[in-house]
Design an enzyme around this catalytic site. Structure first.
Site, PDB file in Angstrom:
ATOM      1  N   GLU A 160      40.515  40.340  51.454  1.00 36.85           N
ATOM      2  CA  GLU A 160      39.983  40.755  50.156  1.00 36.85           C
ATOM      3  C   GLU A 160      40.847  40.162  49.060  1.00 36.85           C
ATOM      4  OE1 GLU A 160      39.522  45.018  50.319  1.00 36.85           O
ATOM      5  OE2 GLU A 160      37.839  44.846  51.695  1.00 36.85           O
ATOM      6  N   HIS A 186      36.438  48.762  38.127  1.00 39.17           N
ATOM      7  CA  HIS A 186      35.855  47.825  39.092  1.00 39.17           C
ATOM      8  C   HIS A 186      34.783  47.031  38.363  1.00 39.17           C
ATOM      9  CE1 HIS A 186      34.122  46.099  42.653  1.00 39.17           C
ATOM     10  NE2 HIS A 186      35.098  46.613  43.366  1.00 39.17           N
ATOM     11  N   ARG A 195      40.894  41.913  39.772  1.00 43.93           N
ATOM     12  CA  ARG A 195      39.843  42.825  39.327  1.00 43.93           C
ATOM     13  C   ARG A 195      39.813  43.044  37.810  1.00 43.93           C
ATOM     14  NH1 ARG A 195      39.711  47.744  43.542  1.00 43.93           N
ATOM     15  NH2 ARG A 195      39.111  46.158  45.053  1.00 43.93           N
ATOM     16  N   HIS A 246      37.270  53.166  38.416  1.00 49.59           N
ATOM     17  CA  HIS A 246      37.260  53.123  39.878  1.00 49.59           C
ATOM     18  C   HIS A 246      38.449  53.863  40.502  1.00 49.59           C
ATOM     19  CE1 HIS A 246      36.427  51.569  43.836  1.00 49.59           C
ATOM     20  NE2 HIS A 246      37.520  50.841  43.883  1.00 49.59           N
ATOM     21  N   ARG A 294      46.303  48.369  41.341  1.00 52.27           N
ATOM     22  CA  ARG A 294      46.333  48.551  42.796  1.00 52.27           C
ATOM     23  C   ARG A 294      45.717  47.357  43.507  1.00 52.27           C
ATOM     24  NH1 ARG A 294      42.432  50.296  46.338  1.00 52.27           N
ATOM     25  NH2 ARG A 294      41.084  50.704  44.554  1.00 52.27           N
TER      26      ARG A 294
HETATM   27  C1  SIN Z   1      35.780  47.035  46.882  1.00 59.08           C
HETATM   28  O1  SIN Z   1      35.394  46.976  48.044  1.00 59.08           O
HETATM   29  O2  SIN Z   1      35.399  46.257  46.015  1.00 59.08           O
HETATM   30  C2  SIN Z   1      36.733  48.123  46.494  1.00 59.08           C
HETATM   31  C3  SIN Z   1      37.853  48.225  47.447  1.00 59.08           C
HETATM   32  C4  SIN Z   1      39.021  48.952  46.870  1.00 59.08           C
HETATM   33  O3  SIN Z   1      38.898  49.581  45.817  1.00 59.08           O
HETATM   34  O4  SIN Z   1      40.110  48.880  47.454  1.00 59.08           O
END
Ligand code: SIN
Length: 511
Positions: free
Chosen positions: A120, A237, A283, A344, A379
């Site tokens: 990710e 987010h 993000r 988020h 985070r």
């Molecule tokens: C996401 O899957 O975009 C969010 C994952 C997260 O907040 O760690």
């Protein structure tokens, strides 16, 4: 006003755990070998932010991965505000905590029996474990709640709302609560209380968080004199489903890693000028780029274009998102999906040390309600479930060693007059959430924050203390408290760092 609480409404335990997400349930299960545990939760046992987590659990579990690399990525994301010791603990103790979660029944995705590791944003390599593709949080809740609900050492109190911490002679001795929906007054007494009450997404008009996230634990800890820190650091987010009038729904950033791209209403792929990593930029950068595009185009959303992702892959990797989009009438094969940034995750919270100890003796705090230094100003993706596991274990190791309540203290507690409940007019809630989105959202500035402070102070002044109140009234008072703390933090931080962006101080401060 002297109010009696009937004796059956006063219960004594060795440990109280307030909240039933990953941090609360993991802590509770590990406390059972040391005494009687009450898990107190204001809704159903499985209703929490954890349940909705689509990301996975980041962990350096593979032989060729190194916790130091995970540590490096976490510190980078935290933009200089992480506590290096807390991050070291998170990443080094993460593998054992995840093995323990699996021992308790967690089923991660596997291929040919081997765990599948995904990647990710901002992780330097593949190290994210998922369950059923995009339903990791649901599987965590399934595994832990199944055990907790039948464990003889745990008594679960659903529909039980924390109203205040009970503090005697400078230490926490339990909590006051209301049973819902009757709003009967309850008191739980224990030498150790662990707050695991989760986040506060509901303080914003739009959020990925469920309705239970009203900052109850943070507000109660604040009233009891605990320090809270880093409250200005709210992660937004960039891609929640924009579906007017319906609750927002997270469209995981993992989709962008699989190839989905952001487009504006003119159909342009707009990310390249904003960041060299385009759609996979951090993000906060993506959230601000989306806001910028929305401002330029005078619209309230942009679009995610899934067409680069092969359909087979989409269906197998994101079954939850596919099902929810279909349920809401979106056709992922034919159309681009409207998205917008929403609140988020709260990086700040109740100040705690690396063993989850708060400033109030007898009170520990774990998970999203606390700030023990692992997330800093931003985070890293998929670090939050890991945080709940690692520091949940640490809290469970420390709690049995804390002093018990003396007979004298128990006598004082029994004589205590029940604390009054703080309640605010529910009508304020929607105005507050709009105000927070406008003034303390993705972008902030001093003038708007000062105005918001004045308005929120006025509402705070109208909060009443009454013998009993509804869930919504208590939650609204808590939302006002945490809103004030976010605004104060955002005013004080005259720089832009991590998730906190001030248009009047756009640079990071070197001080
Ligand atoms: C996401 O899957 O975009 C969010 C994952 C997260 O907040 O760690």
């Amino acid at each position: 006003m002297l109010l009696e609480i009937p004796r059956p409404n006063i219960r004594e335990f060795d440990f109280l755990v307030v909240g039933s997400g990953v941090a609360g349930l993991f802590t509770a299960l590990h406390l059972t070998e040391h005494g009687k545990v009450a898990v107190i939760t204001k809704d159903r046992l499985t209703e929490s932010n954890t349940e909705y987590a689509q990301g996975g659990i980041a962990v350096a579990l593979q032989e060729d991965d190194d916790p130091r690399d995970h540590e490096h990525d976490t510190l980078e994301a935290g933009a200089g505000l992480c506590d290096p010791e807390a991050v070291r603990i998170l990443t080094v103790e993460g593998p054992d905590a995840v093995r323990e979660l699996m021992r308790l029944g967690m089923r991660f995705d596997r291929r040919g029996g081997e765990l599948i590791y995904g990647r990710e944003a901002a992780h330097g390599r593949r190290r994210i474990l998922h369950a059923s593709g995009d339903e990791t949080g649901h599987e965590v809740e399934r595994a832990l709640s199944r055990r907790a609900s039948v464990h003889p050492g745990i008594e679960v109190f659903e529909n039980t709302l924390l109203t205040d911490l009970l503090v005697v002679e400078g230490r926490s001795v339990g909590i006051a609560a209301l049973s819902l929906p009757e709003s009967d007054r309850l008191r739980f007494i224990a030498p150790v209380t662990v707050l695991a009450t989760g986040g506060l997404g509901q303080v914003y008009e739009t959020s990925t968080n469920p309705p239970v996230t009203t900052g109850d634990g943070m507000a109660a800890a604040w009233r009891a004199g605990c320090g809270l820190r880093d409250m200005e650091f709210v992660q937004f987010h960039p891609t929640a489903l924009y579906d007017e009038g319906s609750p927002k729904f997270l469209i995981s950033e993992a989709l962008r890693r699989e190839g989905a791209v952001l487009r504006n209403t003119a159909g342009e792929h707009f990310m390249p000028p904003y960041h060299p990593q385009n759609d996979l930029a951090p993000r906060d950068v993506v959230a601000r780029a989306v806001v910028d595009q929305m401002r330029r185009e005078r619209t309230d959303h942009v679009y995610l274009d899934f067409s680069p992702i092969p359909h087979e892959r989409f269906l197998s990797r994101f079954p939850g998102i596919v099902a929810e989009l279909a349920r809401r009438g979106f056709d992922i094969y034919q159309e681009r999906i409207p998205v917008c940034p929403v609140a988020h995750y709260m990086m700040g919270g109740i100040t705690a040390d690396i063993n989850a100890r708060t400033e109030l003796p007898g009170l520990l705090a774990v998970g999203e309600c606390t700030s023990l230094g692992v997330h800093g100003a931003n985070r890293l993706a998929s670090n939050s479930l890991l945080d709940g596991l690692v520091f949940g274990l640490r809290a469970a190791a420390l709690a049995p060693k804390l002093p018990k309540l003396s007979y004298e203290l128990l006598g004082v507690v029994a004589q205590m007059t029940p604390a009054l409940v703080r309640c605010a007019q529910v009508a304020v809630r929607d105005h507050l959430r709009k105000l927070m989105k406008e003034c303390a959202g993705v972008e902030r500035n001093g003038e708007a924050l000062a105005q918001a402070r004045e308005v929120v102070s006025g509402w705070c002044g109208q909060v009443a203390t009454v013998p009993s109140a509804s869930r919504e009234e208590v939650e609204t008072a808590n939302l006002l408290t945490v809103a004030r703390l976010i605004i104060e933090g955002a005013i004080a931080r005259q720089e832009s760092r991590g998730a906190h962006y001030r248009t009047d101080f756009p640079e990071i401060s070197e001080d």
